[in-house]
Design a protein around this motif. Structure first.
Motif, PDB file in Angstrom:
ATOM      1  N   VAL A  37     -24.474  53.185 -62.361  1.00 20.19           N
ATOM      2  CA  VAL A  37     -25.267  53.562 -61.305  1.00 20.19           C
ATOM      3  C   VAL A  37     -25.518  53.017 -60.066  1.00 20.19           C
ATOM      4  O   VAL A  37     -25.344  53.777 -58.886  1.00 20.19           O
ATOM      5  CB  VAL A  37     -26.801  53.948 -62.170  1.00 20.19           C
ATOM      6  N   THR A  38     -25.600  51.920 -60.026  1.00 24.62           N
ATOM      7  CA  THR A  38     -25.665  51.036 -58.746  1.00 24.62           C
ATOM      8  C   THR A  38     -24.177  51.034 -57.995  1.00 24.62           C
ATOM      9  O   THR A  38     -24.360  51.616 -56.763  1.00 24.62           O
ATOM     10  CB  THR A  38     -25.817  49.375 -59.153  1.00 24.62           C
ATOM     11  N   ALA A  39     -23.101  51.020 -58.642  1.00 32.73           N
ATOM     12  CA  ALA A  39     -21.667  51.323 -57.978  1.00 32.73           C
ATOM     13  C   ALA A  39     -21.920  52.840 -57.382  1.00 32.73           C
ATOM     14  O   ALA A  39     -21.377  52.926 -56.273  1.00 32.73           O
ATOM     15  CB  ALA A  39     -20.695  51.128 -58.983  1.00 32.73           C
ATOM     16  N   ALA A  40     -22.287  53.634 -58.056  1.00 29.91           N
ATOM     17  CA  ALA A  40     -22.084  55.173 -57.375  1.00 29.91           C
ATOM     18  C   ALA A  40     -23.030  55.311 -56.303  1.00 29.91           C
ATOM     19  O   ALA A  40     -22.656  55.822 -55.262  1.00 29.91           O
ATOM     20  CB  ALA A  40     -22.583  55.932 -58.547  1.00 29.91           C
ATOM     21  N   ALA A  41     -24.253  54.676 -56.570  1.00 30.12           N
ATOM     22  CA  ALA A  41     -25.264  54.857 -55.226  1.00 30.12           C
ATOM     23  C   ALA A  41     -24.675  54.058 -54.282  1.00 30.12           C
ATOM     24  O   ALA A  41     -25.007  54.629 -52.992  1.00 30.12           O
ATOM     25  CB  ALA A  41     -26.660  54.212 -55.816  1.00 30.12           C
ATOM     26  N   ALA A  42     -24.037  52.732 -54.268  1.00 29.00           N
ATOM     27  CA  ALA A  42     -23.653  52.167 -53.124  1.00 29.00           C
ATOM     28  C   ALA A  42     -22.411  52.801 -52.485  1.00 29.00           C
ATOM     29  O   ALA A  42     -22.277  52.811 -51.126  1.00 29.00           O
ATOM     30  CB  ALA A  42     -23.272  50.727 -53.532  1.00 29.00           C
ATOM     31  N   ARG A  43     -21.780  53.676 -53.292  1.00 27.91           N
ATOM     32  CA  ARG A  43     -20.860  54.526 -52.478  1.00 27.91           C
ATOM     33  C   ARG A  43     -21.297  55.862 -51.936  1.00 27.91           C
ATOM     34  O   ARG A  43     -20.708  56.477 -51.285  1.00 27.91           O
ATOM     35  CB  ARG A  43     -19.782  55.089 -53.626  1.00 27.91           C
ATOM     36  N   GLY A  44     -22.576  55.960 -52.191  1.00 29.72           N
ATOM     37  CA  GLY A  44     -23.166  57.281 -51.517  1.00 29.72           C
ATOM     38  C   GLY A  44     -22.751  58.629 -52.409  1.00 29.72           C
ATOM     39  O   GLY A  44     -23.142  59.843 -52.061  1.00 29.72           O
ATOM     40  N   ARG A  45     -22.297  58.268 -53.808  1.00 29.01           N
ATOM     41  CA  ARG A  45     -21.998  59.582 -54.457  1.00 29.01           C
ATOM     42  C   ARG A  45     -22.479  59.106 -55.959  1.00 29.01           C
ATOM     43  O   ARG A  45     -21.686  58.724 -56.656  1.00 29.01           O
ATOM     44  CB  ARG A  45     -20.373  59.723 -54.597  1.00 29.01           C
ATOM     45  N   PRO A  46     -23.693  59.578 -56.014  1.00 28.36           N
ATOM     46  CA  PRO A  46     -24.408  59.271 -57.536  1.00 28.36           C
ATOM     47  C   PRO A  46     -23.927  59.688 -58.676  1.00 28.36           C
ATOM     48  O   PRO A  46     -24.193  59.097 -59.747  1.00 28.36           O
ATOM     49  CB  PRO A  46     -25.828  59.835 -57.316  1.00 28.36           C
ATOM     50  N   THR A  55     -21.196  45.543 -55.228  1.00 29.87           N
ATOM     51  CA  THR A  55     -19.991  45.044 -54.627  1.00 29.87           C
ATOM     52  C   THR A  55     -18.974  46.045 -55.091  1.00 29.87           C
ATOM     53  O   THR A  55     -17.779  46.179 -54.372  1.00 29.87           O
ATOM     54  CB  THR A  55     -19.674  43.704 -55.079  1.00 29.87           C
ATOM     55  N   ALA A  56     -18.830  46.623 -56.316  1.00 31.73           N
ATOM     56  CA  ALA A  56     -17.807  47.612 -56.705  1.00 31.73           C
ATOM     57  C   ALA A  56     -17.660  48.821 -55.709  1.00 31.73           C
ATOM     58  O   ALA A  56     -16.991  49.549 -55.533  1.00 31.73           O
ATOM     59  CB  ALA A  56     -18.294  48.064 -58.051  1.00 31.73           C
ATOM     60  N   GLY A  57     -19.063  49.064 -55.306  1.00 28.80           N
ATOM     61  CA  GLY A  57     -19.097  50.386 -54.246  1.00 28.80           C
ATOM     62  C   GLY A  57     -18.853  49.777 -52.748  1.00 28.80           C
ATOM     63  O   GLY A  57     -19.094  50.679 -51.950  1.00 28.80           O
ATOM     64  N   GLY A  58     -18.450  48.805 -52.641  1.00 32.01           N
ATOM     65  CA  GLY A  58     -17.878  48.158 -51.308  1.00 32.01           C
ATOM     66  C   GLY A  58     -19.444  48.014 -50.490  1.00 32.01           C
ATOM     67  O   GLY A  58     -18.924  47.659 -49.232  1.00 32.01           O
ATOM     68  N   GLN A  59     -20.177  47.580 -51.082  1.00 29.25           N
ATOM     69  CA  GLN A  59     -21.317  46.965 -50.196  1.00 29.25           C
ATOM     70  C   GLN A  59     -21.604  45.725 -50.521  1.00 29.25           C
ATOM     71  O   GLN A  59     -21.203  45.017 -51.586  1.00 29.25           O
ATOM     72  CB  GLN A  59     -22.697  47.846 -50.527  1.00 29.25           C
ATOM     73  N   ASP A  60     -22.411  44.776 -49.775  1.00 28.84           N
ATOM     74  CA  ASP A  60     -22.755  43.298 -49.893  1.00 28.84           C
ATOM     75  C   ASP A  60     -24.363  43.646 -50.408  1.00 28.84           C
ATOM     76  O   ASP A  60     -25.200  44.122 -49.710  1.00 28.84           O
ATOM     77  CB  ASP A  60     -22.806  42.760 -48.867  1.00 28.84           C
ATOM     78  N   PRO A  61     -24.719  42.853 -51.560  1.00 28.80           N
ATOM     79  CA  PRO A  61     -25.650  42.677 -51.968  1.00 28.80           C
ATOM     80  C   PRO A  61     -26.741  41.769 -51.156  1.00 28.80           C
ATOM     81  O   PRO A  61     -26.299  40.878 -50.989  1.00 28.80           O
ATOM     82  CB  PRO A  61     -25.683  42.251 -53.417  1.00 28.80           C
TER      83      PRO A  61
END
Length: 174
Positions: A44-53, A161-167
């Motif tokens: 869920v966090t990965a999808a949210a980080a990509r902006g595609r829930p 990080t899977a979604g391409g963002q830095d925590p």
């Protein structure tokens, strides 16, 4: 429910080559009884980080499985530390369970080793060891609760990080 199934498939795939067969056969039973919240949180966090829930990315399930396997291995280790089957006479079960716990944690590390979450995974295990040592010396049972908080942080780091963002530090601070 799709997320749970994806994490379960990836977790079982991460341990499907364990030998000997008698040992491998016990692992799915352990994983079938698992609560998959850490793995699902990762997805869920990965999808949210990509902006595609509603959209999982390549490799997300493997990261989620890594988090899940580490958690299941540490939960089993914690149970063994509290129940001590070697002292109660069930040595064979204790021996198999500690081996399974080691396998789960090591396979979880393997799945996260080449990701940005690798250091966070090491931190979870390090903190778990410190907490269990302190619990044994002080009897402070609230230290057991730290595992769940730490594994949720790992799930968020792995997913972000899977979604391409830095925590961010604020995201990791609880």
């Amino acid at each position: 429910m799709e997320e749970v199934a994806a994490v379960r498939r990836a977790a079982l795939g991460g341990v499907d080559d364990i030998e000997p067969e008698r040992l491998r056969e016990r692992i799915p039973d352990r994983l079938e009884a698992a609560a998959y919240a850490p793995g699902v949180l990762t997805l869920v966090t990965a999808a949210a980080a990509r902006g595609r829930p509603s959209e999982a990315g390549d490799g997300d399930a493997e990261r989620a499985a890594g988090v899940q396997l580490i958690y299941e291995g540490l939960v089993l280790t914690r149970r063994l530390a509290h129940d001590d089957p070697w002292a109660s006479g069930d040595r064979d079960t204790g021996d198999l369970d500690i081996l399974i716990a080691d396998i789960l944690v090591s396979r979880g590390f393997y799945l996260l080793a080449r990701t940005e979450a690798a250091d966070a995974a090491v931190d979870v295990v390090r903190e778990f060891g410190k907490d269990q040592t302190e619990l044994r010396t002080t009897g402070e049972t609230t230290l057991d609760d730290n595992l769940e908080a730490d594994i949720c942080e790992l799930a968020v780091v792995a997913g972000t990080t899977a979604g391409g963002q830095d925590p961010s530090a604020a995201l990791r601070d609880y």
